[in-house]
Motif scaffolding. Structure first.
Motif, short mmCIF file in Angstrom:
data_model
loop_
_atom_site.label_atom_id
_atom_site.label_comp_id
_atom_site.label_asym_id
_atom_site.label_seq_id
_atom_site.Cartn_x
_atom_site.Cartn_y
_atom_site.Cartn_z
N UNK A 691 37.22 32.69 32.04
CA UNK A 691 38.15 33.54 32.77
C UNK A 691 37.71 35.01 32.75
N UNK A 692 37.15 35.46 31.65
CA UNK A 692 36.70 36.85 31.56
C UNK A 692 35.56 37.11 32.53
N UNK A 693 34.67 36.15 32.66
CA UNK A 693 33.55 36.31 33.61
C UNK A 693 34.05 36.38 35.04
N UNK A 694 35.02 35.54 35.39
CA UNK A 694 35.58 35.57 36.75
C UNK A 694 36.25 36.90 37.02
N UNK A 695 37.02 37.42 36.07
CA UNK A 695 37.72 38.67 36.30
C UNK A 695 36.76 39.84 36.42
N UNK A 696 35.83 39.94 35.48
CA UNK A 696 34.97 41.11 35.45
C UNK A 696 33.91 41.09 36.53
N UNK A 697 33.32 39.93 36.81
CA UNK A 697 32.17 39.88 37.72
C UNK A 697 32.55 39.54 39.15
#
Length: 840
Positions: A691-697
């Protein structure tokens, strides 16, 4: 000789009626200080007698005073020759009973009630039936106050069985129809009153706390901080204990009623100041919960209260003697209300509504054994008759069974088949009442009874009744009531049962009855038809995603989410935004691998997430995934920013360990049960990285491009989203710079932001959304009005050069004014996509 101001003086009958009510109010003061303290709000395990308890609590009325000073005049009023006086005295008995002593109840009050049940005036007998519920609860309060004295407690319970139940059966057979109908109205609550609400020895509080404190919560819980409150839990308690809430207020005026009056008397300004003070003391979790919509918080509190009541029933079963007496004497006439049939259709519907309203409380009292182990299956017949309209009497059931076996004659079999194929119409209030409490009954009965198949067409299973008579019902309110509690019902089924039911559920939701309703046309409301049902689906969707695997989510629930994201109503779109983090979380590679090992987890996760991201960017940004200052509706760009905020909140709430998972109620326990999970709780390390990768990238870069958006409301929404980002994202230099710049800009606006904060910006954003349509229409009208002089000057030959020049200047100024105002309002002409509830 005359009254005050020429009015007639009150008659002795009126004075006696008022005296009976006043004596009851005085006796209730003893109840609030002794019985209530020991039975429902006991905070100390030290037991004292009634008089010393009242004295130590500072009460001015003790049980001994009730016995010596209040009881004799009330007994005299019970034998008054005027029926109005006797009726008022009967209505005062429950409060005297709860505030008096055991000897008073056995020697005076209950014998007097038995005598009045045979009174010559039918109005007095009707009042006796109406006060039986409060009499039963008063005996319960009195028995719960006998700590350490089991003999007196058993004596009171025996008096309740041997006195009140015969009175009830006598009134049910009364020759006067008004007396019979009044007792039938209170029959269900009277049965439910045998459930033990109070605590047992050694316990701090019983189920009564659900009625007094709204689920056992306090002001410091995350639910209270997020505005969840206890009103919904009180509503849930009323389903199980009909009329018990009112009884608490009548018998305990110093606790529930007084607190409710104080809360109602508080001004709005004082409430706002209190909430502002509480906000400064909130923890990080509570602050994040405040940003969630109410349905994600209050629904969890409702489920926790429901589980608490069911658990209490399992660990504190009612007295066996009470259950036997209820099954023998009270249950048959209660079940008969489901098939009530007279020449008056309104009376038939009214009696069936009384039966349906009290059915959850009766099922709670009798429990699973009362449903499954009863040879006559009275509760099951009652439920099926109310829900389907099929009369399930012994003759009809046996005839239908014999017709299937071929052992009955032709006329009998034909009659049974006719009763099945042509059931009686179910009154709409009955179906709506059952739809609201359907999941509560299922939680009491358990998964094995709920998922059990039926016994033919005359006795369908509970799931069959749910599908055919509730989910497919033509009435919008019936479907809406069952939709709101659908996840709670489905959580009772095993994974195989839920998966088997999902295609049927999907076809119903996307059909013309629910989400397909906007395709219908209405002359007065073509776009907003049935929007509340669609909003109910958007609110339950996060919980539905938790119950299914990623493959089922992508095949059945993601199309539903797409339809809701494109809804015409803002409220529907705003609520469904919070389902997007749950869907993306289910697509995490580890979740895909756990659901089906035959699927390439990484490939499926990448393709499913790309499908969601592509749809969101194409539908919200409208230009192939690249954000712009001019393209797309400003409301859609706000929605994109709020989606990023929902992802950030889910990440921060889900980062906690399992031991620190989200608790939305103090009664909520840490368990692996799906019913206890919050959509945003307990992310695994793999899920968090996903989820962090989807939000940030993927999501954040397009949101950051809106820092120079021409519409100020979009920039405000971006500020809100950036403020709730995880700390590692906030520490990035780009994000920190953009957030600081936008906050400095907001402080310079002349919009009353003396102290810019999250709630102020959120309020501004909400106001911008709710009034965008009106402002857009007003701006267009001003533009047309400004352009009118130019058109007139073209055809008005008498207009001189100065008048034409002045008209052109006015038009130019109006257009510039409109362009400046658009910085805080709408920037396109797409009115359909910006439909708001304020314009409805």
């Amino acid at each position: 000789g005359g009254g005050i101001g020429g009015m007639e003086p009150p008659s002795p009958e009126d004075l006696k009626t008022v005296a009976a009510n006043l004596l009851a109010e005085i006796a209730a003061l003893s109840t609030s200080s002794s019985s209530s303290a020991s039975s429902s709000l006991a905070s100390s395990e030290t037991s004292t007698d009634s008089s010393s308890s009242g004295a130590s609590g500072g009460a001015s009325v003790t049980p001994r005073m009730v016995s010596a000073l209040l009881l004799p005049p009330v007994l005299a009023l019970l034998s008054d020759p005027h029926f109005r006086v006797r009726r008022a005295a009967v209505q005062s008995l429950p409060r005297l009973l709860a505030g008096g002593t055991v000897d008073d109840a056995a020697s005076y009050l209950l014998p007097a009630l038995q005598s009045l049940a045979r009174d010559d005036m039918y109005r007095v007998r009707k009042s006796v039936g109406e006060c039986l519920v409060d009499m039963s609860r008063s005996l319960m309060l009195l028995s719960d106050g006998q700590h350490g004295n089991d003999g007196e407690r058993d004596r009171l319970l025996q008096l309740r069985r041997e006195t009140l139940i015969p009175i009830c059966t006598t009134l049910l057979a009364d020759p006067n129809k008004f007396v019979r109908h009044g007792m039938q109205q209170f029959l269900g609550p009277f049965i439910a009153s045998f459930y033990p609400l109070g605590p047992k020895d050694g316990e701090a509080a019983g189920v009564m706390r659900l009625l007094l404190s709204g689920g056992g919560g306090d002001a410091s819980s995350p639910v209270a901080a997020a505005g969840g409150g206890g009103q919904q839990s009180n509503t849930l308690g009323a389903r199980f204990f009909p009329h018990a809430n009112g009884m608490v207020g009548r018998l305990n005026p110093g606790s529930a009623a007084a607190e409710a009056a104080e809360a109602a008397a508080a001004s709005d300004e004082a409430d706002l100041r209190r909430l502002a003070a509480d906000a400064r003391c909130l923890t990080e979790e509570e602050e994040l919960l405040r940003h969630l919509p109410p349905f994600l918080v209050t629904s969890r509190s409702d489920q926790a209260t429901l589980r608490g009541i069911v658990t209490h029933r399992q660990t504190h079963p009612p007295e066996l003697a009470d259950l036997e007496a209820v099954r023998t004497h009270l249950l048959p006439p209660f079940v008969a209300l489901a098939d009530y049939s007279t020449a008056d259709e309104n009376l038939n519907a009214e009696m069936k509504v009384y039966c349906a309203y009290s059915l959850p409380g009766v099922i709670l009292l009798l429990g699973r054994k009362g449903w499954a182990n009863d040879e006559q299956m009275l509760l099951r017949k009652c439920f099926l008759s109310l829900a389907t309209g099929v009369r399930t009497g012994p003759s009809a059931a046996s005839a239908a069974t014999s017709s299937m076996d071929g052992s009955a004659d032709a006329p009998t079999a034909a009659a049974a088949s006719a009763s099945v194929l042509d059931p009686a119409p179910v009154p709409l209030p009955v179906k709506r009442c059952l739809a609201s409490s359907f999941h509560t009954m299922c939680c009491i009965l358990g998964s094995d009874i709920v998922s059990a198949p039926g016994d033919g067409p005359i006795r369908p299973g509970i799931l069959q009744v749910f599908e055919h008579y509730f989910l497919r019902d033509p009435d919008d309110t019936v479907r809406l009531n069952v939709m709101r509690t659908l996840p709670s019902l489905l959580s009772l089924l095993d994974p195989a049962g839920r998966t088997k039911f999902l295609p049927t559920l999907h076809s119903i939701i996307v059909g013309d009855a629910v989400l397909g309703a906007p395709r219908k046309r209405s002359a007065t409301n073509p776009h907003l038809l049935n929007w509340r049902q669609r909003d109910a689906v958007s609110q339950i969707l996060p919980d539905l995603v938790l119950l299914y695997g990623p493959l089922e989510v992508r095949q059945y629930l993601w199309p539903v989410l797409q339809m809701l994201l494109a809804d015409k109503v803002n409220a529907v779109r705003d609520d469904v935004e919070f389902c997007i983090p749950t869907v993306l979380r289910s697509y995490a590679p580890e979740n895909v691998a756990a659901a089906d090992r035959s699927v390439n987890a990484k490939t499926f996760s990448r393709e499913a997430c790309e499908e969601v991201v592509t749809y969101l960017k194409q539908s919200l940004l409208e230009n192939g995934g690249i954000s712009s200052r001019t393209n797309g509706s400003y409301a859609r760009r706000q929605m994109y920013c709020r989606t990023c905020a929902a992802l950030a909140i889910a990440l921060r709430l889900g980062k906690a360990d399992d031991a620190d998972r989200i608790k939305t109620s103090p009664t909520d326990e840490v368990t692996s049960d799906d019913r206890s999970r919050h959509p945003y709780e307990s992310y695994t390390p793999s899920e968090y990285r996903h989820m962090h990768s989807l939000l940030e990238d993927v999501f954040l870069p397009d949101a950051l491009n809106m820092r120079e958006d021409r519409v100020s409301n979009v920039r405000l929404t971006l500020v809100d989203a950036l403020k709730v980002m995880p700390q590692e994202i906030l520490e990035k230099e780009t994000v920190k710079t953009i957030l600081t710049t936008l906050e400095d800009e907001a402080r310079t606006w002349d919009v009353g932001f003396e102290e810019y904060g999250m709630e102020a910006s959120s309020a501004a954003t909400t106001r911008g959304r709710s009034t965008s349509t009106k402002r857009s229409i007003k701006a267009k009208a001003e533009d047309r009005k400004a352009s009118t002089p130019n058109r007139r000057s073209k055809f008005d030959r008498s207009a001189g050069p100065k008048r034409q020049e002045a008209a052109q200047d006015d038009a130019k100024k109006a257009k510039e004014s409109r362009q400046d105002g658009s910085n805080k309002e709408d920037d396109d002409d797409d009115d359909d996509d910006n439909t708001s509830l304020s314009s409805i």
